[in-house]
Design a protein around this motif. Structure first.
Motif, short mmCIF file in Angstrom:
data_model
loop_
_atom_site.label_atom_id
_atom_site.label_comp_id
_atom_site.label_asym_id
_atom_site.label_seq_id
_atom_site.Cartn_x
_atom_site.Cartn_y
_atom_site.Cartn_z
N MET A 154 47.55 51.53 44.37
CA MET A 154 48.26 50.29 44.12
C MET A 154 48.64 50.14 42.66
O MET A 154 49.68 49.61 42.36
N GLY A 155 47.80 50.55 41.77
CA GLY A 155 48.10 50.45 40.34
C GLY A 155 47.51 49.23 39.69
O GLY A 155 46.89 48.39 40.32
N ILE A 156 47.74 49.16 38.41
CA ILE A 156 47.20 48.08 37.58
C ILE A 156 48.11 46.87 37.67
O ILE A 156 49.34 46.99 37.60
N THR A 157 47.51 45.70 37.79
CA THR A 157 48.22 44.43 37.74
C THR A 157 47.62 43.61 36.61
O THR A 157 46.39 43.49 36.52
N VAL A 158 48.49 43.07 35.76
CA VAL A 158 48.05 42.22 34.66
C VAL A 158 48.66 40.84 34.87
O VAL A 158 49.88 40.69 34.90
N TYR A 159 47.80 39.85 35.04
CA TYR A 159 48.24 38.46 35.06
C TYR A 159 48.30 38.03 33.60
O TYR A 159 47.32 38.16 32.86
N TYR A 160 49.47 37.54 33.18
CA TYR A 160 49.66 37.17 31.79
C TYR A 160 50.57 35.95 31.71
O TYR A 160 51.09 35.47 32.72
N CYS A 161 50.78 35.44 30.50
CA CYS A 161 51.68 34.31 30.26
C CYS A 161 52.72 34.74 29.24
O CYS A 161 52.36 35.11 28.12
N ARG A 171 42.98 33.07 39.77
CA ARG A 171 41.64 32.46 39.68
C ARG A 171 40.83 32.72 40.94
O ARG A 171 39.62 32.95 40.86
N ALA A 172 41.48 32.72 42.09
CA ALA A 172 40.78 33.02 43.35
C ALA A 172 40.29 34.46 43.35
O ALA A 172 39.16 34.75 43.76
N LYS A 173 41.14 35.38 42.89
CA LYS A 173 40.76 36.80 42.86
C LYS A 173 39.63 37.06 41.88
O LYS A 173 38.75 37.88 42.14
N VAL A 174 39.64 36.33 40.74
CA VAL A 174 38.59 36.49 39.73
C VAL A 174 37.30 35.82 40.19
O VAL A 174 36.21 36.26 39.86
N GLY A 175 37.44 34.74 40.97
CA GLY A 175 36.26 33.99 41.41
C GLY A 175 35.82 32.97 40.39
O GLY A 175 34.66 32.56 40.37
N ASP A 176 36.76 32.53 39.54
CA ASP A 176 36.46 31.55 38.50
C ASP A 176 37.62 30.55 38.44
O ASP A 176 38.73 30.93 38.06
N PRO A 177 37.36 29.29 38.81
CA PRO A 177 38.44 28.30 38.83
C PRO A 177 39.00 27.96 37.44
O PRO A 177 40.02 27.29 37.34
N ASN A 198 42.89 46.56 39.22
CA ASN A 198 43.39 47.84 39.73
C ASN A 198 43.36 47.70 41.24
O ASN A 198 42.29 47.75 41.86
N GLY A 199 44.53 47.49 41.82
CA GLY A 199 44.58 47.17 43.25
C GLY A 199 43.84 45.87 43.48
O GLY A 199 44.11 44.87 42.83
N ASP A 200 42.87 45.89 44.38
CA ASP A 200 42.07 44.70 44.66
C ASP A 200 40.80 44.65 43.81
O ASP A 200 40.04 43.70 43.92
N GLN A 201 40.57 45.66 42.99
CA GLN A 201 39.36 45.70 42.16
C GLN A 201 39.60 44.98 40.84
O GLN A 201 40.57 45.27 40.13
N TYR A 202 38.72 44.06 40.52
CA TYR A 202 38.81 43.32 39.27
C TYR A 202 38.30 44.18 38.13
O TYR A 202 37.18 44.69 38.17
N CYS A 203 39.13 44.37 37.12
CA CYS A 203 38.73 45.14 35.93
C CYS A 203 38.09 44.23 34.89
O CYS A 203 37.05 44.56 34.33
N GLY A 204 38.72 43.09 34.63
CA GLY A 204 38.16 42.15 33.66
C GLY A 204 39.23 41.40 32.90
O GLY A 204 40.42 41.54 33.15
N ASP A 205 38.76 40.63 31.91
CA ASP A 205 39.65 39.86 31.05
C ASP A 205 39.80 40.59 29.72
O ASP A 205 39.40 41.75 29.59
N GLN A 253 39.11 54.20 30.35
CA GLN A 253 39.44 54.72 31.68
C GLN A 253 38.55 54.08 32.74
O GLN A 253 39.04 53.74 33.82
N GLN A 254 37.27 53.93 32.43
CA GLN A 254 36.36 53.29 33.37
C GLN A 254 36.75 51.83 33.57
O GLN A 254 36.68 51.30 34.68
N PHE A 255 37.16 51.16 32.48
CA PHE A 255 37.57 49.76 32.59
C PHE A 255 38.75 49.61 33.54
O PHE A 255 38.74 48.75 34.42
N PHE A 256 39.77 50.44 33.36
CA PHE A 256 40.95 50.37 34.22
C PHE A 256 40.71 50.98 35.60
O PHE A 256 41.58 50.90 36.47
N LYS A 257 39.55 51.61 35.79
CA LYS A 257 39.17 52.23 37.06
C LYS A 257 40.17 53.31 37.47
O LYS A 257 40.65 53.37 38.60
#
Length: 101
Positions: free
Chosen positions: A1-8, A50-56, A65-72, A86-90
């Motif tokens: 699926m690849g990396i997705t970055v939620y940003y503003c 926020r739903a995917k992260v689990g933090d409102p 990375n796909g459905d796996q949360y890498c972090g902020d 590399q481990q961070f981005f999975k």
């Protein structure tokens, strides 16, 4: 699926803009394909993120990375400092240009 970055794309601080650019520049430098989802362009993406992260109260940038949360950004920064990006981005089997000596 690849990396997705939620940003503003519309940021309220110089620091937030800098942090987001650092993540994008790292992905570009490592030649990792990614998709940007702009919270400024679609308000429903904030709820999705926020739903995917689990933090409102989670704020951009958030990385998956796909459905796996890498972090902020803080987790990204810690991985950079520890030379474990590399481990961070999975991602596996990439030539990590950032840790070459």
């Amino acid at each position: 699926m690849g990396i997705t970055v939620y940003y503003c794309s519309i940021t309220t601080t110089i620091g937030l803009d800098k942090n987001q650019r650092e993540i994008i520049n790292t992905l570009n430098g490592m030649q990792i394909p990614y998709k940007l989802l702009d919270l400024s362009a679609d308000a429903s993406l904030k709820d999705e993120m926020r739903a995917k992260v689990g933090d409102p109260k989670a704020m951009a940038p958030q990385i998956f990375n796909g459905d796996q949360y890498c972090g902020d950004y803080d987790a990204f920064f810690q991985a950079m400092e520890a030379k474990k990006i590399q481990q961070f981005f999975k991602v596996d089997n990439l030539q990590n240009k950032l840790t070459k000596e």
